[in-house]
Design an enzyme around this catalytic site. Sequence first.
Site, PDB file in Angstrom:
ATOM      1  N   HIS A 250       0.845  -1.396  -0.307  1.00  0.00           N
ATOM      2  CA  HIS A 250      -0.279   0.186  -0.217  1.00  0.00           C
ATOM      3  C   HIS A 250       1.041   1.071   0.267  1.00  0.00           C
ATOM      4  CE1 HIS A 250      -2.951   2.859   1.259  1.00  0.00           C
ATOM      5  NE2 HIS A 250      -2.265   3.536   2.098  1.00  0.00           N
TER       6      HIS A 250
ATOM      7  N   CYS B 129      -4.228   1.959  -4.532  1.00  0.00           N
ATOM      8  CA  CYS B 129      -3.370   3.062  -4.168  1.00  0.00           C
ATOM      9  C   CYS B 129      -1.916   3.419  -4.977  1.00  0.00           C
ATOM     10  CB  CYS B 129      -3.109   2.380  -2.502  1.00  0.00           C
ATOM     11  SG  CYS B 129      -2.395   1.441  -2.361  1.00  0.00           S
TER      12      CYS B 129
END
EC number: 3.4.-.-
Length: 168
Positions: free
Chosen positions: A38, A108
Amino acid sequence: MEPPNLYPVKLYVYDLSKGLARRLSPIMLGKQLEGIWHTSIVVHKDEFFFGSGGISSCPPGGTLLGPPDTVVDVGNTEVTEEIFLEYLSSLGESLFRGEAYNLFEHNCNTFSNEVAQFLTGRKIPSYITDLPSEVLSTPFGQALRPFLDSIQIQPPGGNSVGRPSGQS
């Protein structure tokens, strides 16, 4: 003529697996993965990221993920905070609406790569952006895809960007 102000741009990298990918990927996928990444962009004293809730921001390291596992120096930008927030607002109304989120194709890391290029002209490291295709290139990844496609990730702890909130 005065030289322009330069603002540092950082990439925060978090391993969502907390080390499990490194240990289990050879068994499950037949190849070594170092993490399930992430990412977010830190600029103008805030951390910006994209998830199933759209574009969000928080103080650096302010999500429930805690501090990042790695910080990558992406470079510097001349883009002011005001122009950057206008840019994010337009992204949040177009390419990066919450409903556009897809774990493999629009996530993301896609957001971080787009924003890094806007701010600095540089991409984020390919070991991050290549991860979905690495997973999907395995039989196990293909078998799991229908399940994984339904997953929506939104790290808790951020505030929505692009909607009036009275904060600057």
